[in-house]
Every structure is written in C-alpha cells, then in structure tokens.
Write an enzyme that holds these catalytic residues in place. Structure first.
Site, mmCIF file in Angstrom:
data_model
loop_
_atom_site.group_PDB
_atom_site.id
_atom_site.type_symbol
_atom_site.label_atom_id
_atom_site.label_comp_id
_atom_site.label_asym_id
_atom_site.label_seq_id
_atom_site.Cartn_x
_atom_site.Cartn_y
_atom_site.Cartn_z
ATOM 1 N N SER A 58 -1.285 2.582 -2.548
ATOM 2 C CA SER A 58 -0.510 1.666 -3.508
ATOM 3 C C SER A 58 -0.748 0.305 -3.369
ATOM 4 O O SER A 58 -1.051 -0.580 -4.275
ATOM 5 C CB SER A 58 0.747 2.400 -3.654
ATOM 6 O OG SER A 58 1.446 1.564 -4.526
ATOM 7 N N GLY A 296 0.508 1.252 -12.279
ATOM 8 C CA GLY A 296 1.947 0.638 -11.870
ATOM 9 C C GLY A 296 1.434 -0.127 -10.614
ATOM 10 O O GLY A 296 2.289 -1.224 -10.415
ATOM 11 N N ASP A 297 0.392 0.187 -9.867
ATOM 12 C CA ASP A 297 0.137 -0.915 -8.853
ATOM 13 C C ASP A 297 -0.336 -1.940 -9.436
ATOM 14 O O ASP A 297 -0.118 -3.321 -8.697
ATOM 15 C CB ASP A 297 -0.984 -0.211 -7.832
ATOM 16 C CG ASP A 297 -0.556 1.055 -7.385
ATOM 17 O OD1 ASP A 297 0.467 1.293 -7.087
ATOM 18 O OD2 ASP A 297 -1.386 1.968 -6.961
ATOM 19 N N SER A 298 -1.227 -2.224 -10.463
ATOM 20 C CA SER A 298 -1.679 -3.613 -10.791
ATOM 21 C C SER A 298 -0.477 -4.332 -11.458
ATOM 22 O O SER A 298 -0.577 -5.276 -11.396
ATOM 23 C CB SER A 298 -2.639 -3.104 -12.025
ATOM 24 O OG SER A 298 -3.641 -2.209 -11.544
#
Length: 386
Positions: A58, A296-298
């Site tokens: 993540s 979501g990580d981006s």
C-alpha cells in the site's frame, strides 16, 4: 520531501489459465495468504508465464503515485523504508523503484524471501496471493540506521498494515513528527486491521495530523470507537475532534467512497473551529475502467503531493481524485507516460460557505494551507499584531 514506511511487495502479474487455479485450489475474485503449498506456484509463474513485475504494498504504491505526479517538478522527492529479501526479487524491486524515481532504504533480510504477491488474472477476474516473507520483518535497528532519511522528510506517511510489522518503529516515527512539528499522515488501510489492532490505533491517533480511510474503514472505526453512527460525515466529524497532541497543526480527515462523494474536514484543535467539504470524484465511464486495484493508494498519493506542496485542501483533493482516476484506467497500480495534471494550478473551486471559510480559519491553519484568500487574512492578522 515525503517519506513512507511499511511493507514492500513485488506484484507478479500474469494472465493465468484455469489449470493453475485447479491445481493449486485457488478461488476467483479473492485474496488468500500464500502458504508453503503455494511456493511452487511462484516459480511456475516465472518459468511458464511472461509475468509483469509491479512494485506493490500500500505505502509503496502511494509513494510511486505521488512521485509520478511530482516528476514534473522534482525527482526522488519520495523515499521509502521497508524490508526485502536477499534475492532476485529484492534486487528487481529496488531497480524498478529507482527507475520510477523513488529512493528506497531497504533492509535486506537474509533469511526470508522478498515479499511478493501473485496476481492471477483470468478474463476480468483475478486471484491475489500475497507471500509476505521479508516484508514484515523489518527491525527497529534498520530505522535507526536510516534515521537521516526520516529527519530529512517534510511529511511522514504509513498505514495500519505496518502496525503488525513493528509498532515500536511506527511510534518512533510518530514521536519524531510531533517533536519536529512535521505532518504525520495515517491511512486506516483495511477493515480487518482496524478491528484486530484497535488498541494500537487508539494509541497512534493522537499523533495523526491527517487520517485517510474509505467508507467501510470509517464504519469499522466508528464501531470500535463507539461513535454510535454509520453516517460517514458524522464519523468524519467525530474523528476530527479526537485527542490530538500537536496543537499547532490542524487535523485533516478524508473519507473516500469509491464512485460516490468524498468527505473531508479540517479541525483546529486550538480554536475548535471546523470546516467540512464534499468533493465529487472525477467522472469516468464504465468502459474506461480497467482495474480498481491501487486506486485508494493512488488517491492517497495525490493528497500527499498537495499537502507537501502546501496547497489548499480543495487542490489536494483534486490531485488525489486525478491520480485515482488515472490508476483505474491501467492494469495494477501503474500510470501512463504523460501526466495531465499541472502542479502550478490552484483549485478553481471554492466552498459554498465562503463567509465561514474566511472567518473561521486559525492563523496556524492559514500558514499550513495558505491560499490566495488565506493570504489576505494572514496579512491582516499580522498587521493587527504589529
């Protein structure tokens, strides 16, 4: 500029045949932790397929996303601390991260293999098979060895995944952020981790200047904290006013909801003033969506960039939405050759409650998130003080 610490993985992505699913008893559309019986599978992926290697984990994803956006201004502005094995995958991971202009400070574990994740794609369905290996074996001594990287960073970022790896190391970073008045950013990361490590999260939250999570994670946090509501905006407001150690920085909370509106809020612990925002995701047609893994990580990566550059919260969220939008049009957490988001532009959108925006912002908040509107207010405050 931005430092992240967590568990690095190397994604090994292949277009798999049904045979490999059957022989290893793998389900479709699921994530299962790899066991000893799965080890031959990883060798087979390398030998019989033509795998694509993509850095994973993540926080590592978030830093790669942030650096991709930052490349137009500076390279190697993001650095990462984690643990890999003394093997080809560890070397490959470092090489790819260097190619993507992210500086790595890996601890090399001589006993465990580099953490990797088999990504088996069949048509539009997939099975994720993480083999954590060395990723969760980083000793606190390594953090002390690379402490200059921590001292040199402006923003410090991690997720709940690192709690089980080395909570003492995590608290060491959090305390440094407090002592040095640096922004400490925490991502809730996964519903299971919130429930399993609720005690540790309660210990960590007072150190958090920024807290990021999705709707499901917010609901679980509300459950373990006893907020008594599943309304995402109400949960956001309750998180904002949780105990905070660094009173010189506002607390920012962001709750994403996939294709639905993102909620965000800023709370000044000194003045007790709060602002909330509702931001719609960047529009995209269903036919454009290739893969939502890493979105979501981006998103978090874009938020970090905005915060690191001192942008207002609306611009930070615009960067975040843009990176999430680009990511879901690619396979895995990857990005196209050209970035179409300029870092020199501030948001053209202003909150509807403009009067409240101007009258309720503290001096500390102005300096941390100064827009042209805030600049006028700050100069007036400074003139008044003189």
């Amino acid at each position: 500029l931005i430092l992240g610490i967590e568990n690095p993985l190397l994604d090994i992505s292949v277009n798999a045949k049904q045979d490999i699913y059957d022989r290893f008893g793998l389900p479709l559309d699921a994530t299962i932790l790899a066991e000893a019986k799965h080890l031959p599978l990883f060798q087979e992926l390398k030998e019989k397929y033509n795998p694509t290697y993509i850095p994973g984990g993540s926080t590592q994803n978030t830093l790669r996303a942030a650096q991709w956006l930052l490349n137009q201004k500076m390279q190697f502005a993001c650095c990462f601390i984690g643990s890999v094995g003394n093997d080809d995958n560890g070397k490959r991971l470092k090489d790819i991260m260097t190619d993507q202009k992210v500086k790595t400070f890996y601890y090399v574990n001589k006993e465990e293999p580099t953490g990797c994740c088999g990504v088996l794609i069949k048509d539009t369905r997939r099975c994720l098979l993480p083999l954590l290996g060395a990723a969760t074996k980083m000793p606190i001594e390594h953090l002390k060895t690379e402490w200059k990287a921590v001292e040199g960073a402006k923003l410090l970022y991690t997720t709940a995944y690192f709690i089980s790896t080395n909570f003492d190391a995590l608290m060491m970073v959090a305390n440094h952020a407090l002592d040095a008045n640096k922004m400490f950013i925490f991502n809730l990361a996964a519903t299971f981790w919130i429930e399993k490590y609720s005690k540790e999260i309660n210990t960590l939250m007072p150190y958090c200047d920024v807290i990021i999570g999705n709707g499901e994670e917010a609901s679980i946090l509300s459950k373990v904290k006893g907020y008594g509501t599943d309304d995402k905006m109400e949960i956001l407001k309750k998180i904002m006013v949780e105990e905070k150690k660094n009173l010189s920085r506002p607390r920012i909370v962001v709750i994403t909801q996939g294709h639905l509106d993102t909620f965000a809020g800023i709370y000044d612990p000194k003045t007790k003033k709060a602002e909330t925002f509702v931001v719609s995701p960047k529009k995209i047609s269903r036919s454009q969506i290739v893969d939502t893994n890493g979105a979501g990580d981006s998103f978090a990566g874009g938020l970090l960039v905005g915060l690191a550059l001192g942008k207002d919260i609306q611009t930070c969220l615009n960067y975040a939405n843009y990176l999430g939008w680009e990511c879901i049009q690619q396979v895995g957490c990857t990005f196209p050759p050209i970035c179409n988001m300029s870092l020199t532009e501030q948001s053209s959108q202003q909150p509807d409650n403009l009067h409240f925006w101007l009258t309720s912002v503290s001096y500390t908040h102005l300096r941390a998130h100064e827009t042209s509107l805030h600049l006028v207010c700050r100069l007036l405050l400074e003139k008044k003080k003189k």
